[in-house]
Design an enzyme around this catalytic site. Structure first.
Site, PDB file in Angstrom:
ATOM      1  N   SER A   1       7.236  -0.719 -15.348  1.00 56.94           N
ATOM      2  CA  SER A   1       6.112  -1.629 -15.116  1.00 56.94           C
ATOM      3  C   SER A   1       5.449  -2.054 -16.415  1.00 56.94           C
ATOM      4  O   SER A   1       4.222  -2.040 -16.549  1.00 56.94           O
ATOM      5  CB  SER A   1       5.082  -0.960 -14.207  1.00 56.94           C
ATOM      6  OG  SER A   1       5.688  -0.326 -13.120  1.00 56.94           O
TER       7      SER A   1
ATOM      8  N   ASP B   1      -8.613   5.833  -8.636  1.00 56.31           N
ATOM      9  CA  ASP B   1      -9.336   6.728  -9.535  1.00 56.31           C
ATOM     10  C   ASP B   1      -8.754   6.780 -10.945  1.00 56.31           C
ATOM     11  O   ASP B   1      -9.116   7.664 -11.734  1.00 56.31           O
ATOM     12  CB  ASP B   1      -9.416   8.146  -8.962  1.00 56.31           C
ATOM     13  CG  ASP B   1     -10.299   8.212  -7.721  1.00 56.31           C
ATOM     14  OD1 ASP B   1     -11.352   7.553  -7.729  1.00 56.31           O
ATOM     15  OD2 ASP B   1      -9.925   8.899  -6.760  1.00 56.31           O
TER      16      ASP B   1
ATOM     17  N   HIS C   1       0.883  -1.170   0.000  1.00 52.30           N
ATOM     18  CA  HIS C   1       0.000   0.000   0.000  1.00 52.30           C
ATOM     19  C   HIS C   1       0.915   1.212   0.000  1.00 52.30           C
ATOM     20  O   HIS C   1       1.654   1.453   0.967  1.00 52.30           O
ATOM     21  CB  HIS C   1      -0.908   0.001   1.235  1.00 52.30           C
ATOM     22  CG  HIS C   1      -1.734   1.243   1.353  1.00 52.30           C
ATOM     23  ND1 HIS C   1      -2.728   1.561   0.471  1.00 52.30           N
ATOM     24  CD2 HIS C   1      -1.685   2.266   2.255  1.00 52.30           C
ATOM     25  CE1 HIS C   1      -3.277   2.711   0.816  1.00 52.30           C
ATOM     26  NE2 HIS C   1      -2.653   3.168   1.896  1.00 52.30           N
TER      27      HIS C   1
END
Length: 440
Positions: free
Chosen positions: A316, A231, A179
Site C-alpha cells: 500500500s 485508532d 470494511h
C-alpha cells in the site's frame, strides 16, 4: 473522513441502484457452474537477505520454500441478483530455513523456536452481484489499491476478512469500498490477525477504505482513495497519470502520487501529520524505457502503510521510489531515482525483460519525531542512503511449459552517517519460479 459502516452501506445502495442501463454483466451470466473456473499456481522462492549491520547484529537470513495455491471461482446464478462463492487452498513446503537463518524474510511460516514450518490454510467468500456491482463477504479477500494492498510477493498471498464492494456501473469509473475486521499474513495460517502500521509496529482490528479510479480521457486518468485504520490513522491518496504518444514507437508518461496521513482516535502510533508525494517522468522508445523520479516526505514522522502482521510490509505504497529493500520514506526525506527497463521482444526474445534502478535518499531528519512508535528515527540527522536494484525475468511463450516464469531480483542498500538504528546496510537476492495452470 469517517469511513463508518453507514458510509459503506450508503455507497453499496448508491452503486447498486445507479445506471439502470448498465445491466450487461449480470444479464450475461451463464450460471453458477457454467461460469466457474479452477486455477492452480505453484511458486518456488529462494530468498537470501544479508543484513550486515542491522541493529548492531550481523543477521544472515535465508529461506527457500515451495508454495501451492488452488483458486476456485464460481459463476453467478442467473437472474437480476446473482449469487456465488470463491474458495482457495494454500500450502507452503519448507525446503530450507532452519534455526539461525529463518525469520524477517516472511517466506516461510515461523515456529516459536526460531525455525520455520511446512503449513497449509484455506479461505472462502460468498458473493452477490447486481448489474456491474459486486459485494463479497468472507476471509479470503485480496483488495489491492493505494491505501490497502494485500501483497502477493511471497509463496502465498495475504488475505483479509470482511465486506468488499466493487462497482463498475459507469464507463471509465471503477469504485470500491470495504470494511475489514481481520487479516492473514503471507507467512501465517491464522486468519484472525490484526492489521498493522508496518513501520510503527502497532495493530488494529478494524480497517476501512473507499475510493476509485477515473478515466478522464484516453491519455489522462485519476485515482482518489481514503482509508481509516482504527485508532492509528486516517490516510488520503490522490493520483494523476498522463501519457502522451510522440509516435507509434515513442511516448511520454507522467505520474503523480500524493498521500496525507493524520493520527486518529487513540493515536496508537503517536502523533502523525505527514504529506508524502512523488513525481515520475518516463520516456519510452521502442523496447527501452527511461524514467526519472522525485519523492519527498513532508513531516516529522515517516510515511507508513499496511502490514498484515508484525514485521511484514505489504504494497500500500504507490510512491515512485518505494523499492525492494527500503521505501525512502523517512521523516523529511527527499529522494531521487533513475530507472531503465528493456523488453527483449524487439530483439527476438519475447518474454524476456530486464530492469535496473538507482535511488538516493537525503536529508532524513527525525529530531522532532516525538516519543511515539517512530521514536527510533530520533537519531537520524541528515543521513544519506542509496539502493540499487536489478530485475530480470523470462516467461516461456509456448509449448508444454508455456507461462512458466523465472525471475531474479538483486538489491543492494547502503547508508552513510554511521547510524543503523532505523535502517542498515543490506544485500538481498530473490529467485522465483512460477507456473500457473488453468484446470477449467
Amino acid at each position: 473522513m469517517q469511513l463508518s459502516r453507514k458510509t459503506l452501506l450508503a455507497l453499496t445502495i448508491a452503486a447498486s441502484t445507479s445506471a439502470p442501463l448498465a445491466m450487461a454483466n449480470q444479464a450475461e451470466s451463464q450460471g453458477f457452474v457454467e461460469d466457474s473456473h479452477l486455477k492452480f499456481l505453484t511458486r518456488n522462492m529462494y530468498w537470501h537477505h544479508d543484513y550486515h549491520t542491522y541493529h548492531g547484529d550481523d543477521v544472515d537470513r535465508r529461506e527457500w520454500g515451495q508454495g501451492f495455491r488452488l483458486d476456485y471461482t464460481s459463476g453467478y446464478t442467473q437472474g437480476t441478483v446473482g449469487f456465488g462463492v470463491d474458495a482457495s487452498a494454500y500450502g507452503i513446503i519448507k525446503l530450507d530455513g532452519g534455526q539461525g537463518h529463518s525469520g524477517r524474510a516472511g517466506v516461510l511460516v515461523p515456529e516459536g523456536d526460531g525455525t520455520a514450518a511446512t503449513a497449509s490454510s484455506a479461505g472462502a467468500n460468498v458473493k452477490m452481484r447486481i448489474s456491474n456491482t459486486e459485494l463479497k463477504y468472507g476471509n479470503n479477500l485480496r483488495p489491492y489499491n493505494p491505501v490497502f494492498a494485500a501483497s502477493d510477493l511471497r509463496l502465498v498471498p495475504g488475505t483479509v476478512t470482511g465486506l468488499w464492494l466493487t462497482s463498475n456501473e459507469l464507463e471509465g469509473v471503477s469504485l470500491e469500498a470495504a470494511h475489514l475486521t481481520a487479516a492473514k499474513d503471507f507467512n501465517s495460517t491464522n486468519s484472525d490477525d490484526d492489521f498493522f502500521a508496518a513501520y510503527a509496529g502497532v495493530g488494529t482490528d478494524t480497517a476501512d477504505f473507499v475510493g476509485g479510479n477515473f478515466s478522464i480521457t484516453d491519455q489522462l486518468s485519476a485515482s482518489l482513495y481514503g482509508s481509516e485504520y482504527a485508532d492509528i490513522w486516517r490516510q488520503y491518496y490522490g493520483n494523476l497519470n498522463y501519457s502522451y504518444p510522440l509516435s507509434d514507437s515513442q511516448s511520454l508518461n507522467f505520474d503523480f502520487n500524493i498521500y496525507q496521513t493524520d493520527d486518529e482516535g487513540k493515536k496508537l502510533a503517536g502523533e502523525i501529520d505527514t504529506t508524502a508525494y512523488s513525481l515520475a517522468a518516463a520516456y519510452t522508445i521502442g523496447a527501452h524505457t527511461f524514467k526519472v523520479t522525485y519523492q519527498e516526505i513532508d513531516g516529522d514522522q515517516p510515511f507508513d502503510y499496511l502490514g498484515l502482521g508484525p514485521g511484514t510490509f505489504h504494497d500500500s505504497i504507490y510512491l515512485a521510489n518505494s523499492s525492494q529493500l527500503v521505501d525512502f520514506n523517512g521523516p523529511n526525506e527527499k529522494s531521487y531515482g533513475a530507472f531503465y527497463n528493456l523488453d527483449f521482444a524487439s530483439y527476438g526474445v519475447p518474454g524476456l525483460t530486464f530492469g535496473v534502478r538507482y535511488i538516493k535518499g537525503t536529508d532524513i531528519d527525525g529530531s522532532d519525531v516525538g516519543n511515539g512508535a517512530y521514536s527510533y528515527y530520533a537519531t537520524a540527522d541528515g543521513e544519506e542512503h542509496w539502493e540499487r536494484d536489478v530485475d530480470i525475468k523470462y516467461v516461456v511463450q509456448s509449448g508444454p511449459a508455456k507461462n512458466l516464469s523465472t525471475r531474479v531480483r538483486w538489491a543492494t542498500h547502503r547508508i552513510s552517517g554511521g547510524d543503523d538504528s532505523w535502517d542498515g546496510d543490506a544485500d538481498q537476492v530473490r529467485v522465483i519460479l512460477e507456473y500457473p495452470y488453468d484446470i477449467f
